[in-house]
Design a protein around this motif. Structure first.
Motif, PDB file in Angstrom:
ATOM      1  N   ASP A   1       0.834  -1.185   0.000  1.00 17.26           N
ATOM      2  CA  ASP A   1       0.000   0.000   0.000  1.00 17.26           C
ATOM      3  C   ASP A   1       0.880   1.250   0.000  1.00 17.26           C
ATOM      4  OD1 ASP A   1      -2.478   1.390   0.308  1.00 17.26           O
ATOM      5  OD2 ASP A   1      -1.846   1.820   2.350  1.00 17.26           O
ATOM      6  N   VAL A   2       0.597   2.161  -0.909  1.00 16.67           N
ATOM      7  CA  VAL A   2       1.445   3.352  -1.050  1.00 16.67           C
ATOM      8  C   VAL A   2       1.450   4.178   0.236  1.00 16.67           C
ATOM      9  CG1 VAL A   2       1.765   5.492  -2.307  1.00 16.67           C
ATOM     10  CG2 VAL A   2       1.084   3.442  -3.528  1.00 16.67           C
ATOM     11  N   GLU A   3       0.294   4.262   0.852  1.00 15.34           N
ATOM     12  CA  GLU A   3       0.211   5.100   2.060  1.00 15.34           C
ATOM     13  C   GLU A   3       1.085   4.508   3.174  1.00 15.34           C
ATOM     14  OE1 GLU A   3       0.016   8.040   4.093  1.00 15.34           O
ATOM     15  OE2 GLU A   3      -0.657   8.195   2.013  1.00 15.34           O
ATOM     16  N   GLU A   4       1.118   3.165   3.242  1.00 19.64           N
ATOM     17  CA  GLU A   4       1.953   2.534   4.265  1.00 19.64           C
ATOM     18  C   GLU A   4       3.427   2.843   4.021  1.00 19.64           C
ATOM     19  OE1 GLU A   4       1.192  -1.645   4.605  1.00 19.64           O
ATOM     20  OE2 GLU A   4      -0.892  -1.318   5.197  1.00 19.64           O
ATOM     21  N   ILE A   5       3.837   2.710   2.758  1.00 23.06           N
ATOM     22  CA  ILE A   5       5.238   3.002   2.449  1.00 23.06           C
ATOM     23  C   ILE A   5       5.526   4.472   2.718  1.00 23.06           C
ATOM     24  CG2 ILE A   5       7.011   2.958   0.672  1.00 23.06           C
ATOM     25  CD1 ILE A   5       5.603   0.752  -0.662  1.00 23.06           C
ATOM     26  N   ASN A   6       4.544   5.296   2.403  1.00 21.21           N
ATOM     27  CA  ASN A   6       4.717   6.725   2.612  1.00 21.21           C
ATOM     28  C   ASN A   6       4.984   7.040   4.080  1.00 21.21           C
ATOM     29  OD1 ASN A   6       4.949   9.226   1.627  1.00 21.21           O
ATOM     30  ND2 ASN A   6       2.789   9.569   1.223  1.00 21.21           N
ATOM     31  N   THR A   7       4.280   6.355   4.957  1.00 20.41           N
ATOM     32  CA  THR A   7       4.476   6.577   6.385  1.00 20.41           C
ATOM     33  C   THR A   7       5.908   6.222   6.782  1.00 20.41           C
ATOM     34  OG1 THR A   7       2.189   5.969   6.688  1.00 20.41           O
ATOM     35  CG2 THR A   7       3.555   6.030   8.659  1.00 20.41           C
ATOM     36  N   ILE A   8       6.391   5.109   6.273  1.00 17.38           N
ATOM     37  CA  ILE A   8       7.761   4.688   6.586  1.00 17.38           C
ATOM     38  C   ILE A   8       8.743   5.692   6.003  1.00 17.38           C
ATOM     39  CG2 ILE A   8       9.431   2.820   6.357  1.00 17.38           C
ATOM     40  CD1 ILE A   8       7.035   0.972   5.756  1.00 17.38           C
ATOM     41  N   PHE A   9       8.476   6.069   4.773  1.00 13.43           N
ATOM     42  CA  PHE A   9       9.348   7.023   4.096  1.00 13.43           C
ATOM     43  C   PHE A   9       9.437   8.320   4.877  1.00 13.43           C
ATOM     44  CE2 PHE A   9       9.719  10.723   1.351  1.00 13.43           C
ATOM     45  CZ  PHE A   9      10.882  10.438   0.651  1.00 13.43           C
ATOM     46  N   ARG A  10       8.285   8.790   5.337  1.00 18.99           N
ATOM     47  CA  ARG A  10       8.243  10.060   6.054  1.00 18.99           C
ATOM     48  C   ARG A  10       9.095  10.005   7.319  1.00 18.99           C
ATOM     49  NH1 ARG A  10       2.663  10.945   5.214  1.00 18.99           N
ATOM     50  NH2 ARG A  10       2.399   9.845   7.181  1.00 18.99           N
ATOM     51  N   ALA A  11       9.003   8.864   8.014  1.00 18.41           N
ATOM     52  CA  ALA A  11       9.787   8.720   9.239  1.00 18.41           C
ATOM     53  C   ALA A  11      11.281   8.796   8.909  1.00 18.41           C
ATOM     54  CB  ALA A  11       9.445   7.407   9.920  1.00 18.41           C
ATOM     55  N   ALA A  12      11.677   8.076   7.859  1.00 21.80           N
ATOM     56  CA  ALA A  12      13.088   8.088   7.458  1.00 21.80           C
ATOM     57  C   ALA A  12      13.501   9.500   7.046  1.00 21.80           C
ATOM     58  CB  ALA A  12      13.312   7.120   6.297  1.00 21.80           C
ATOM     59  N   HIS A  13      12.625  10.139   6.331  1.00 18.02           N
ATOM     60  CA  HIS A  13      12.908  11.481   5.830  1.00 18.02           C
ATOM     61  C   HIS A  13      13.129  12.463   6.985  1.00 18.02           C
ATOM     62  CE1 HIS A  13      12.781  14.474   2.660  1.00 18.02           C
ATOM     63  NE2 HIS A  13      12.105  15.248   3.495  1.00 18.02           N
ATOM     64  N   SER A  14      12.297  12.355   7.994  1.00 22.98           N
ATOM     65  CA  SER A  14      12.429  13.254   9.145  1.00 22.98           C
ATOM     66  C   SER A  14      13.748  13.024   9.863  1.00 22.98           C
ATOM     67  CB  SER A  14      11.287  13.033  10.139  1.00 22.98           C
ATOM     68  OG  SER A  14      10.111  13.574   9.636  1.00 22.98           O
ATOM     69  N   ILE A  15      14.098  11.749  10.020  1.00 19.89           N
ATOM     70  CA  ILE A  15      15.347  11.440  10.717  1.00 19.89           C
ATOM     71  C   ILE A  15      16.518  12.004   9.914  1.00 19.89           C
ATOM     72  CG2 ILE A  15      16.884   9.578  11.479  1.00 19.89           C
ATOM     73  CD1 ILE A  15      14.375   7.902  11.969  1.00 19.89           C
ATOM     74  N   LYS A  16      16.448  11.814   8.605  1.00 17.07           N
ATOM     75  CA  LYS A  16      17.529  12.313   7.765  1.00 17.07           C
ATOM     76  C   LYS A  16      17.644  13.834   7.883  1.00 17.07           C
ATOM     77  CE  LYS A  16      17.819  13.339   3.143  1.00 17.07           C
ATOM     78  NZ  LYS A  16      17.690  13.101   1.718  1.00 17.07           N
ATOM     79  N   GLY A  17      16.501  14.494   7.769  1.00 16.13           N
ATOM     80  CA  GLY A  17      16.511  15.955   7.823  1.00 16.13           C
ATOM     81  C   GLY A  17      17.068  16.457   9.140  1.00 16.13           C
ATOM     82  N   GLY A  18      16.600  15.837  10.224  1.00 20.27           N
ATOM     83  CA  GLY A  18      17.065  16.252  11.544  1.00 20.27           C
ATOM     84  C   GLY A  18      18.550  15.976  11.723  1.00 20.27           C
ATOM     85  N   ALA A  19      18.960  14.767  11.297  1.00 20.45           N
ATOM     86  CA  ALA A  19      20.360  14.383  11.476  1.00 20.45           C
ATOM     87  C   ALA A  19      21.268  15.350  10.719  1.00 20.45           C
ATOM     88  CB  ALA A  19      20.580  12.950  10.985  1.00 20.45           C
ATOM     89  N   GLY A  20      20.852  15.710   9.503  1.00 23.00           N
ATOM     90  CA  GLY A  20      21.655  16.651   8.727  1.00 23.00           C
ATOM     91  C   GLY A  20      21.723  18.002   9.409  1.00 23.00           C
ATOM     92  N   THR A  21      20.580  18.449   9.899  1.00 26.67           N
ATOM     93  CA  THR A  21      20.519  19.763  10.523  1.00 26.67           C
ATOM     94  C   THR A  21      21.345  19.817  11.799  1.00 26.67           C
ATOM     95  OG1 THR A  21      18.311  20.013   9.642  1.00 26.67           O
ATOM     96  CG2 THR A  21      18.945  21.507  11.414  1.00 26.67           C
ATOM     97  N   PHE A  22      21.273  18.742  12.577  1.00 23.64           N
ATOM     98  CA  PHE A  22      21.947  18.781  13.866  1.00 23.64           C
ATOM     99  C   PHE A  22      23.366  18.227  13.796  1.00 23.64           C
ATOM    100  CE2 PHE A  22      17.349  18.540  14.959  1.00 23.64           C
ATOM    101  CZ  PHE A  22      17.248  19.874  15.306  1.00 23.64           C
ATOM    102  N   GLY A  23      23.831  17.969  12.593  1.00 28.05           N
ATOM    103  CA  GLY A  23      25.244  17.664  12.419  1.00 28.05           C
ATOM    104  C   GLY A  23      25.629  16.210  12.591  1.00 28.05           C
TER     105      GLY A  23
END
Lengths: 697, 120
Positions: A36-58
């Protein structure tokens, strides 16, 4: 300005761990093949947030690692990659690795580079030869042809915004302001496209500009200014003069007068004053000392309810103090009402505060789908996990401590309980075994059941093993329940082969001990060939207990109400003593040992004669025991104060509490008392108990 | 004082953005996703919107599209926070009416620099 980014780290870690849980749960639930696309999207979003935060916080390692995961997920989301078992497995492993990395960074340790690199390499291999189309970074619109070295010069820019420019929120003035930072700017507006007044749409942009920029900048610098509007305008940039140190006189510039109409020039100088120096906010965030301080998330509504109740408490309090100011005898009724209200407020407040510590057991159950999945594939078994009652709430501390024992019992059921598929088939059972986890509340306790439909406990094998180990005598025969309990004996394991899943013989005794420490019990029901059920019964909270107050001499003790079966007047003729030492009381054809508290704690009772006192019959760990006391007092809820933190552990006593009149009462630990009375030497001396009392008070 | 609507589902990013902006003297309205942001934006006027793209309930691009439909947000600058790999997102965002973007990861200085560029 410099901002201490470390102040956001803790929040970042917390939300990342939550994100990882989301990813893990999501990955477990993905249907292979057609996800289901929405399910993958949820997983993707979580990964995306971690990536964004990790990049921002060094945390660059984490960011780069997550980036690869995210790319893989993105391909799945867009449908260009199938959801295969290998991919899901690899992503799950990556989630684990990411969790380890985050924990390491959180704790201030170095991350395991080797593990990270090997998993990242695997992800990259999968990306490279997968069915995915590589979403390579689109070359940014750097049309620069080697013009990226700033050199002094004069640039001519024609900027013709499309009519809809304003509706993108962009403003030419803003861009001119930017250009001013690059050098000296002259602007000339071209109003030739301006329609007649009655056709004018004020929301459309109809000016064009000729700009001349004199300064040290590259073409890329200029393009960057117009980056956001490159599709909303016609833009041409050309260099009219090279190395123009001469001709700095704007008077001589021909482009200034050209096309100049009556329209006021947009002289952006005024905007310069806007860029006042921003106040440097140098708030040194207090460094988090450690990550030990565990936190709990509480809904705002719960807090609001609490504040509400505190408000009522304050009202009641002021009412009471008003009465007490000039107390008349006729006020007694009001006083009583006030105290009733106070009692109600206090009880509600207490219940609500306890509620805050309560979490649904799903926090603990959540790890099992993954655990069962991994373990089942490792063992080559087909196992279906059924969970129910996940919303059952229990105290956070209890939850934390029950986690490991639960894991152990689940592993045990998977490893020893459920059989291999072929064995099951041969036995006429479905190949897929079922493991059920269930939780529910029952009379002030929480009950957790772990059951499987496996082979059941092999009583013969257990007995044989127990005999080998000398736990049971050669000729001794035991009922099934007793044999089942043997698996909790230290150092006991019947596994034919020691596997790395379970079966080193350490554990079941530890499980038992942990559960007992929490004031809980474990029961086993097992039927050969049909399966086993482990039932854990735990108190809902460790902080408050319903207690029966009892008195011995001038000392008051508390027995947990849940363990009391009945309290009886002692009839002399039912008392027996064995070898003049251990006393037994015959209660309806059953002999129960008598524990004399005065003897154990070495205090002076009203009477040492059994018939003058009361026998409180209580059950602990399936064994009944009669506690001999002088008198029964009230039943009440008591707040448990730990002896370990205030003093030290004392045998036979599980804690202390402070009674309404300020005296300290000890809470009896029944299993401990039984052990103590078996030794029959009153080890917990009066002195020790007295010292404990002092420490708590 | 200029007001900024900051939308991000990640608490740490939201905190960082808010802290930075408040420190620079802006008034900040926080929202956790597109739906939240839309509710908070209605009947109000802010000087600028700063939104993450990937969010549950309503993503940043839909949020921008919805906001542009509101008369008071017709010309409001709206920036999206996006990652460098999402070139198509930039185009989608532009089509929805975004003013521009800020590429993640960014640091507080870059954030303030970009905002200054837009609303001074």
């Amino acid at each position: 300005m410099s901002i201490d980014m470390s102040q956001f780290h803790q929040v970042f870690f917390e939300e990342s761990f939550e994100g990882l849980d989301v990813m893990e749960t999501g990955l477990m639930e993905l249907d292979l093949g057609e996800a289901d696309v929405e399910e993958i999207n949820t997983i993707f979003r979580a990964a995306h947030s971690i990536k964004g935060g990790a990049g921002t916080f060094g945390f660059d390692d984490i960011a780069s690692f997550t980036h690869v995961m995210e790319t893989l997920l993105d391909e799945m989301r867009s449908g260009s990659r199938d959801v295969t078992r290998e991919a899901v497995d690899l992503l799950l492993t990556s989630v684990d690795c990411l969790r380890e990395m985050l924990s390491a960074v959180d704790a201030g340790d170095a991350i395991d580079e080797e593990r990270k690199n090997s998993i990242q390499a695997k992800l990259e291999v999968m990306l490279a030869n997968g069915s995915g189309t590589q979403p390579e970074k689109q070359g940014s619109n750097s049309g620069g042809t080697g013009n990226d070295h700033p050199t002094a010069g004069v640039w001519k820019i024609r900027f013709a915004p499309h009519p809809h420019l304003f509706r993108t929120g962009n403003d030419p003035v803003r861009m001119f302001r930017e250009l001013e930072h690059l050098g000296e700017l002259n602007t000339t507006v071209d109003t030739s496209k301006l329609p007649p007044f009655d056709e004018l749409d004020p929301e459309e942009s109809c000016f064009e500009w000729e700009l001349e920029l004199r300064g040290e900048c590259s073409e890329d610098d200029i393009i960057e200014v117009f980056e956001w509007v490159d599709e909303d305008c016609d833009l041409s940039i050309s260099r009219i003069e090279d190395k123009s140190e001469q001709n700095t006189d704007p008077e001589n510039d021909p482009s200034i007068s050209k096309g100049s109409t009556g329209v006021t020039e947009e002289k952006p100088e005024e905007t310069q004053k806007i860029q006042q120096k921003l106040p440097a906010t140098k708030k040194k965030a207090s460094k988090k000392t450690s990550n030990e301080n565990s936190s709990i998330r509480v809904g705002i509504d719960k807090i609001d309810a609490l504040i509400n109740m505190v408000g009522e408490l304050v009202i009641t309090q002021s009412m009471l103090s008003q009465i007490s100011e000039k107390f008349m005898l006729e006020d007694i009724e009001r006083l009583r009402d006030g105290i009733d209200q106070l009692e109600r407020n206090t009880r509600e407040l207490q219940e609500n505060v306890m509620q805050i510590r309560m979490l649904p057991i799903s926090f603990s159950f959540n790890r099992f789908p993954r655990l069962v999945r991994d373990l089942a594939s490792k063992l080559g078994k087909n196992i279906e996990l059924k969970m129910s009652g996940e919303q059952t709430e229990l105290d956070k501390t209890v939850m934390e401590k029950i986690g490991d024992p639960l894991v152990h019992l689940v592993r045990n059921s998977l490893d020893h309980g459920i059989e291999m598929p072929e064995v099951r088939k041969a036995a006429g059972k479905p190949e897929t075994g079922v493991l059920s986890l269930n939780a529910y509340h029952e009379s002030g306790s929480i009950v957790i059941e772990i059951s499987d439909d496996g082979a059941g406990l092999n009583t013969e094998k257990i007995l044989q093993k127990a005999r080998e180990k000398g736990l049971v005598g050669e000729e001794e025969e035991l009922p099934d329940e007793k044999i089942h309990e043997l698996i909790f004996a230290p150092g006991f394991s019947t596994a034919d082969q020691v596997s790395d899943v379970s079966g080193r013989g350490v554990g079941m005794d530890v499980v038992m001990k942990n559960i007992r420490d929490l004031g809980g019990v474990v029961e086993i029901k097992s039927e050969k060939g049909k399966g086993s059920t482990f039932t854990i019964r735990l108190p809902l909270t460790l902080a408050i207990l319903d207690g029966q107050l009892i008195r011995v001499g001038r000392h008051i003790y508390i027995i947990p109400l849940v363990s009391i079966i009945e309290s009886i007047q002692i009839e002399e003729e039912n008392c027996n003593s064995i070898a003049g030492k251990a006393e037994l009381y015959k209660l309806r054809e059953e002999y129960i040992p008598v524990v004399r508290l005065h003897k154990l704690f070495n205090v002076e009772p009203d009477s040492k004669k059994l018939s003058n006192g009361i026998l409180v019959v209580a059950e602990s760990e399936g064994q009944k025991v009669g506690v001999f006391v002088d008198d029964l007092l009230a039943q009440q809820q008591v707040v448990i104060k730990s002896l370990e933190t205030n003093y030290q552990k004392v045998d036979g006593i599980s804690g202390a509490t402070i009674l309404g009149d300020g005296t300290v009462a000890m809470i009896l630990d029944l299993p401990g008392l039984v052990d103590l009375s078996k030794k029959d030497s009153g080890r917990s001396s009066h002195k020790e108990v007295l010292m404990a009392e002092e420490a708590v008070a | 004082m200029a007001s900024i609507l900051a939308v991000d589902d990640s608490a740490s990013m939201r905190q960082m953005v808010t802290f930075t902006l408040k420190g620079a003297g802006y008034e900040v309205i926080e929202a956790v996703d597109g739906v939240d942001a839309l509710n908070k934006a209605k009947g109000k006027k802010v000087n600028m919107v700063l939104t993450d793209v990937n969010m549950p309930n309503m993503d940043g691009i839909t949020l921008i599209r919805e906001l542009r439909k509101l008369p008071e947000y017709k010309f409001t600058p709206m920036l999206m926070l996006t990652t460098e790999s999402a070139a198509d997102k930039k185009a989608q965002g532009k089509a929805a009416g975004a003013t521009g973007w800020l590429v993640k990861p960014f640091n507080p200085d870059q954030l303030l620099g970009t905002i200054k560029k837009v609303i001074g």
